[in-house]
Enzyme design. Structure first.
Site, PDB file in Angstrom:
ATOM      1  CB  THR A 142      -0.862   0.032   1.286  1.00 44.21           C
ATOM      2  OG1 THR A 142      -1.677  -1.128   1.323  1.00 44.21           O
ATOM      3  CG2 THR A 142      -1.754   1.247   1.352  1.00 44.21           C
ATOM      4  NE  ARG A 170      -7.366  -9.150   0.465  1.00 41.36           N
ATOM      5  CZ  ARG A 170      -6.610  -8.058   0.593  1.00 41.36           C
ATOM      6  NH1 ARG A 170      -6.232  -7.386  -0.488  1.00 41.36           N
ATOM      7  NH2 ARG A 170      -6.246  -7.624   1.780  1.00 41.36           N
ATOM      8  CB  VAL A 171     -12.899  -5.327  -1.021  1.00 39.60           C
ATOM      9  CG1 VAL A 171     -12.849  -3.866  -0.615  1.00 39.60           C
ATOM     10  CG2 VAL A 171     -13.862  -5.523  -2.190  1.00 39.60           C
ATOM     11  CB  SER A 172      -7.303  -3.911  -0.021  1.00 40.74           C
ATOM     12  OG  SER A 172      -7.425  -2.564  -0.405  1.00 40.74           O
ATOM     13  CG  ASP A 173      -6.440  -1.752   4.345  1.00 40.74           C
ATOM     14  OD1 ASP A 173      -5.871  -2.650   3.686  1.00 40.74           O
ATOM     15  OD2 ASP A 173      -5.850  -0.709   4.681  1.00 40.74           O
ATOM     16  N   GLY A 192      -0.754  -2.922   5.570  1.00 39.67           N
ATOM     17  CA  GLY A 192      -0.658  -4.198   6.277  1.00 39.67           C
ATOM     18  C   GLY A 192      -1.712  -5.134   5.733  1.00 39.67           C
ATOM     19  N   GLY A 194      -5.046  -6.243   4.925  1.00 41.21           N
ATOM     20  CA  GLY A 194      -6.282  -5.472   4.784  1.00 41.21           C
ATOM     21  C   GLY A 194      -7.423  -5.976   5.641  1.00 41.21           C
TER      22      GLY A 194
END
Ligand code: GLY
Length: 269
Positions: A142, A170-173, A192, A194
């Site tokens: 990130t 997939r969805v990250s943070d 880090g 997610g």
């Protein structure tokens, strides 16, 4: 901040130093919103970093990128999730700041970018392709920028190519308020794993604690201590309305740089 390939430590430090300096210059000549956009674009454009050019590939061999930007003064978060074939996901997120619907995902995010005039762009670099062929999986990856300007406005921007080898879609943070959040009191960007950042509600929780009177360092430290108890691994960069700058993490290989108007420094763990 970024996922650090420690073998590239020197290159990363030089790049971060340069980007920090020019982003700070931009901040002086404009405002925190413009500076964050500018800084995240520089990070996305540098193939050393896992965002924009140099993004990792998902399990099906495709790059899907996500980015979020938040204006703490206007209390508006906007973002794109799993966008494809654009050079700067953060610039598409920016265009959603003034829309009624501020977070767009998948094919529709890519289509929206085309409708807005963003050119087709392939962010793939050879190194990432080779990692994909060797099925090298990462945990993180990130970039983020947090800034406070002379008018007291805090803005945060975060962009990612994901963790590599993840389930498609997939969805990250990063395009959520757990990974990227700004208020009138604090701005936080996370890197880090997610899922663990989302489970922790990290960024928004830190900002709320600062709003409720906790100093930034204590709010961040509490977040990281709580995360460690759950064996979660992530880190945050943060800034407060008082100009405090603070970074903490419980994972290796986070690199960051800061500029407080007088001093500039670059670190990695
Ligand atoms: N923090 C980046 C990711 O989990 O995708």
């Amino acid at each position: 901040i970024l996922e650090g390939d420690v073998s590239k430590k020197k290159d990363l430090q030089i790049a971060l130093n340069d980007i920090c300096k020019s982003t700070y210059k931009k901040l002086l000549n404009s405002d925190s919103y413009s500076a964050v956009l500018y800084g995240v674009c520089l990070l996305e454009n540098n193939p050393l970093f896992n965002a924009g050019t140099g993004s990792k590939l998902q399990k099906d061999g495709r790059i899907r990128m996500s980015a979020g930007i938040m204006n703490g003064d206007k209390n508006i978060f906007s973002g794109v999730i799993n966008i494809q074939n654009v050079k700067n996901p953060i610039l598409v997120a920016d265009r959603l700041q003034t829309e009624k619907h501020t977070i767009v995902s998948g094919d529709k995010a890519t289509q929206l970018a085309r409708d807005l005039g963003f050119q087709q762009y392939n962010p793939l670099i050879q190194k990432r392709w080779e990692e994909h062929l060797k099925k090298i999986k990462g945990n993180t990856g990130t970039v983020g920028v947090v800034a406070l300007d002379k008018n007291g406005v805090i803005v945060t921007g975060t962009s990612t190519g994901g963790i590599g080898g993840e389930i498609p879609g997939r969805v990250s943070d990063s395009p959520t308020v757990a990974g990227n959040y700004a208020s009138k009191f604090a701005g936080i960007s996370a890197t880090g794993i997610g899922e663990q950042i989302v489970n922790s509600g990290a960024a928004v929780k830190i900002a709320t604690r600062v709003e409720d009177g906790m100093i930034l360092k204590d709010a961040v430290d509490k977040c990281i201590t709580d995360a460690s108890k759950l064996n979660y691994e992530f880190g945050v960069i943060s800034i407060s309305h008082k100009g405090d700058i603070y970074v903490n993490k419980n994972t290796d290989s986070i690199f960051y740089a800061w500029h407080d108007g007088e001093n500039i420094d670059v670190f990695n763990y």
